[in-house]
Design a protein around this motif. Structure first.
Motif, PDB file in Angstrom:
ATOM      1  N   GLY A  44      23.313 -29.572  25.241  1.00 52.82           N
ATOM      2  CA  GLY A  44      22.597 -29.506  23.976  1.00 52.82           C
ATOM      3  C   GLY A  44      22.823 -28.214  23.217  1.00 52.82           C
ATOM      4  O   GLY A  44      22.958 -27.136  23.807  1.00 52.82           O
ATOM      5  N   ASP A  45      22.889 -28.320  21.899  1.00 49.63           N
ATOM      6  CA  ASP A  45      23.021 -27.158  21.018  1.00 49.63           C
ATOM      7  C   ASP A  45      21.636 -26.531  20.848  1.00 49.63           C
ATOM      8  O   ASP A  45      20.688 -27.225  20.479  1.00 49.63           O
ATOM      9  N   PRO A  46      21.476 -25.223  21.091  1.00 47.81           N
ATOM     10  CA  PRO A  46      20.155 -24.607  20.949  1.00 47.81           C
ATOM     11  C   PRO A  46      19.606 -24.658  19.521  1.00 47.81           C
ATOM     12  O   PRO A  46      18.401 -24.513  19.326  1.00 47.81           O
ATOM     13  N   ARG A  47      20.465 -24.857  18.527  1.00 47.64           N
ATOM     14  CA  ARG A  47      19.953 -25.023  17.168  1.00 47.64           C
ATOM     15  C   ARG A  47      19.194 -26.337  17.016  1.00 47.64           C
ATOM     16  O   ARG A  47      18.320 -26.451  16.168  1.00 47.64           O
ATOM     17  N   LEU A  86       9.857 -16.269  19.382  1.00 51.40           N
ATOM     18  CA  LEU A  86       9.730 -15.157  18.445  1.00 51.40           C
ATOM     19  C   LEU A  86       9.245 -13.900  19.153  1.00 51.40           C
ATOM     20  O   LEU A  86       9.679 -12.787  18.830  1.00 51.40           O
ATOM     21  N   SER A  87       8.367 -14.057  20.131  1.00 48.22           N
ATOM     22  CA  SER A  87       7.904 -12.896  20.895  1.00 48.22           C
ATOM     23  C   SER A  87       9.049 -12.280  21.681  1.00 48.22           C
ATOM     24  O   SER A  87       9.111 -11.058  21.866  1.00 48.22           O
ATOM     25  N   GLY A  88       9.993 -13.118  22.123  1.00 53.81           N
ATOM     26  CA  GLY A  88      11.124 -12.608  22.888  1.00 53.81           C
ATOM     27  C   GLY A  88      12.126 -11.830  22.052  1.00 53.81           C
ATOM     28  O   GLY A  88      12.960 -11.101  22.607  1.00 53.81           O
ATOM     29  N   THR A  89      12.057 -11.946  20.744  1.00 52.86           N
ATOM     30  CA  THR A  89      12.971 -11.199  19.879  1.00 52.86           C
ATOM     31  C   THR A  89      12.462  -9.797  19.558  1.00 52.86           C
ATOM     32  O   THR A  89      13.158  -9.032  18.895  1.00 52.86           O
ATOM     33  N   ARG A  90      11.240  -9.481  19.950  1.00 54.54           N
ATOM     34  CA  ARG A  90      10.583  -8.200  19.656  1.00 54.54           C
ATOM     35  C   ARG A  90      10.272  -8.023  18.166  1.00 54.54           C
ATOM     36  O   ARG A  90       9.977  -6.920  17.718  1.00 54.54           O
ATOM     37  N   LEU A  91      10.335  -9.103  17.410  1.00 61.11           N
ATOM     38  CA  LEU A  91      10.038  -9.011  15.982  1.00 61.11           C
ATOM     39  C   LEU A  91       8.561  -8.796  15.705  1.00 61.11           C
ATOM     40  O   LEU A  91       8.190  -8.301  14.638  1.00 61.11           O
ATOM     41  N   ASP A 228      20.164 -15.894  14.271  1.00 64.02           N
ATOM     42  CA  ASP A 228      20.934 -15.517  15.459  1.00 64.02           C
ATOM     43  C   ASP A 228      20.041 -14.858  16.507  1.00 64.02           C
ATOM     44  O   ASP A 228      20.249 -15.057  17.725  1.00 64.02           O
ATOM     45  N   ARG A 229      19.056 -14.075  16.082  1.00 65.57           N
ATOM     46  CA  ARG A 229      18.176 -13.409  17.051  1.00 65.57           C
ATOM     47  C   ARG A 229      17.316 -14.431  17.792  1.00 65.57           C
ATOM     48  O   ARG A 229      17.092 -14.307  19.008  1.00 65.57           O
ATOM     49  N   LYS A 234      16.642 -18.043  22.690  1.00 60.14           N
ATOM     50  CA  LYS A 234      16.552 -19.409  23.217  1.00 60.14           C
ATOM     51  C   LYS A 234      17.575 -19.684  24.308  1.00 60.14           C
ATOM     52  O   LYS A 234      17.328 -20.440  25.243  1.00 60.14           O
ATOM     53  N   GLY A 235      18.767 -19.088  24.207  1.00 64.68           N
ATOM     54  CA  GLY A 235      19.808 -19.305  25.199  1.00 64.68           C
ATOM     55  C   GLY A 235      20.945 -20.139  24.651  1.00 64.68           C
ATOM     56  O   GLY A 235      20.884 -20.684  23.553  1.00 64.68           O
TER      57      GLY A 235
END
Length: 382
Positions: A44-47, A86-91, A228-229, A234-235
């Protein structure tokens, strides 16, 4: 003694499971599987599948006023999954504003990611977003603009503009949780805040209220620079949402099945809301109902210091429902009104009247009438 097991489910956030469009969904699944290219059954495509992202871009623009294209949409399994990504991106670190009433689960999810949540006060016009500029170290604000959860009011246009202005000036982000924006009953739908500034507002949605939480399908509409972030968080492969469900939802939207289902459910939920309001007006006129212009739940405003006793009485009546206090941010400073959050979408059609009858028996009596009776008794004794 323990209270009896619940007979009626009036918990918020759950659509009528019996109304899932099985026949139309099955037809869409057959068409989607027949038309799917062979590569759709690979990793599967993560998008997310391009068929679904194209369908969502068209639908969200038409139904919610979202400004996007398929390249800015990332499919996820729901709102909680979007928050984790979103939390994993540090945003969102280190501090994020949230509304003073909301789901404790979402706050704990953010807290576990090292994000401190700061409550924004609420009134009838939604969150007081004017106060965002006074909060130091703030990276983002999480809002429910179309239908504040759970109190029910839409965010006033001036406060929508204030939130976007804060994001532009500070470089922050607004996370828009559009959890039930399709179900508006008394006026035209309230458009998405994302339409005001697609580069500062992240739009988050799912089918949990419109179709079923069992599908585990949601989406993020992101600013270009964040795609991209989020995909990196997501992987490389899709590990959350199934391709077949994505393809089926794409066909369901493009064939008009989704719009038709939402229209039917809007009519059904409006009838239930009207039945709830009429029953309370007849049997408990002292209880004010709010948050009823949209959504799948209402708030019953109770006399002071009666919420706990009402919840105990509801349990003895075989009702499963929540008190308003359970949604309050622990750091909120404004006075806490007593109330019940009543989900009117979940009970089957045949048992809805019984659920309302049990609800009315659980409500506290009119304290004004009790005071008048005491006064009359005292006058008679004198």
């Amino acid at each position: 003694r323990p209270a009896p097991r619940p007979v009626h489910n009036l918990l918020q956030g759950q659509p009528d499971a019996a109304a899932f469009p099985r026949t139309a969904w099955l037809a869409s699944a057959r068409r989607a599987l027949t038309a799917a290219p062979h590569e759709a059954f690979g990793p599967g495509d993560p998008r997310g599948r391009p068929e679904l992202r194209r369908a969502l871009a068209d639908y969200l623009a038409r139904a919610r006023g979202v400004r996007t294209d398929p390249g800015r949409i990332v499919v996820c399994s729901g709102f909680a999954h979007a928050l984790r990504l979103l939390s994993g991106t540090r945003l969102l670190r280190p501090r994020m504003a949230v509304e003073s009433y909301g789901l404790a689960f979402h706050r704990s999810l953010l807290s576990s990611a090292g994000i401190r949540t700061i409550p924004l006060p609420l009134d009838a016009d939604g969150a007081l977003t004017e106060g965002l500029t006074a909060l130091d170290g703030l990276r983002a604000a999480l809002l429910t603009p179309a239908h504040q959860f759970p109190t029910g009011g839409p965010l006033h246009p001036e406060r929508r503009a204030a939130a976007v202005a804060w994001a532009r000036e500070s470089g922050g982000l607004v996370l828009e949780d559009d959890y039930d924006g399709e179900f508006r009953y008394d006026r035209r739908p309230v458009g998405a805040v994302q339409g005001l500034d697609p580069e500062r507002v992240l739009y988050l949605g799912s089918v949990s209220k419109s179709l079923s939480p069992a599908l585990r399908l949601g989406w993020m509409v992101l600013p270009d620079q964040l795609v991209d972030r989020v995909l990196a968080a997501k992987g490389e492969r899709e590990g959350w949402t199934g391709v077949i469900d994505q393809l089926t939802l794409a066909d369901f939207i493009e064939s008009g099945g989704y719009d038709g289902h939402v229209r039917r459910m809007r009519q059904r939920y409006r009838r239930r809301r009207d039945q709830l309001v009429a029953t309370l007006a007849e049997r408990a006129p002292h209880v004010r109902v709010s948050g009823i212009a949209a959504g799948l739940h209402a708030v019953l405003e109770l006399p002071p210091s009666t919420e706990r006793s009402a919840l105990r009485a509801a349990a003895w009546q075989g009702l499963a429902l929540d008190g308003l206090g359970g949604y309050r941010h622990p750091d909120a400073t404004a006075p806490h009104p007593d109330g019940l959050v009543v989900g009117y979408a979940t009970p089957p059609e045949h048992s809805f009247a019984g659920a309302l009858d049990a609800l009315c028996r659980a409500l506290p009596p009119d304290q004004t009438d009790q005071t008048d009776q005491i006064d009359r008794t005292e006058q008679t004794a004198t």
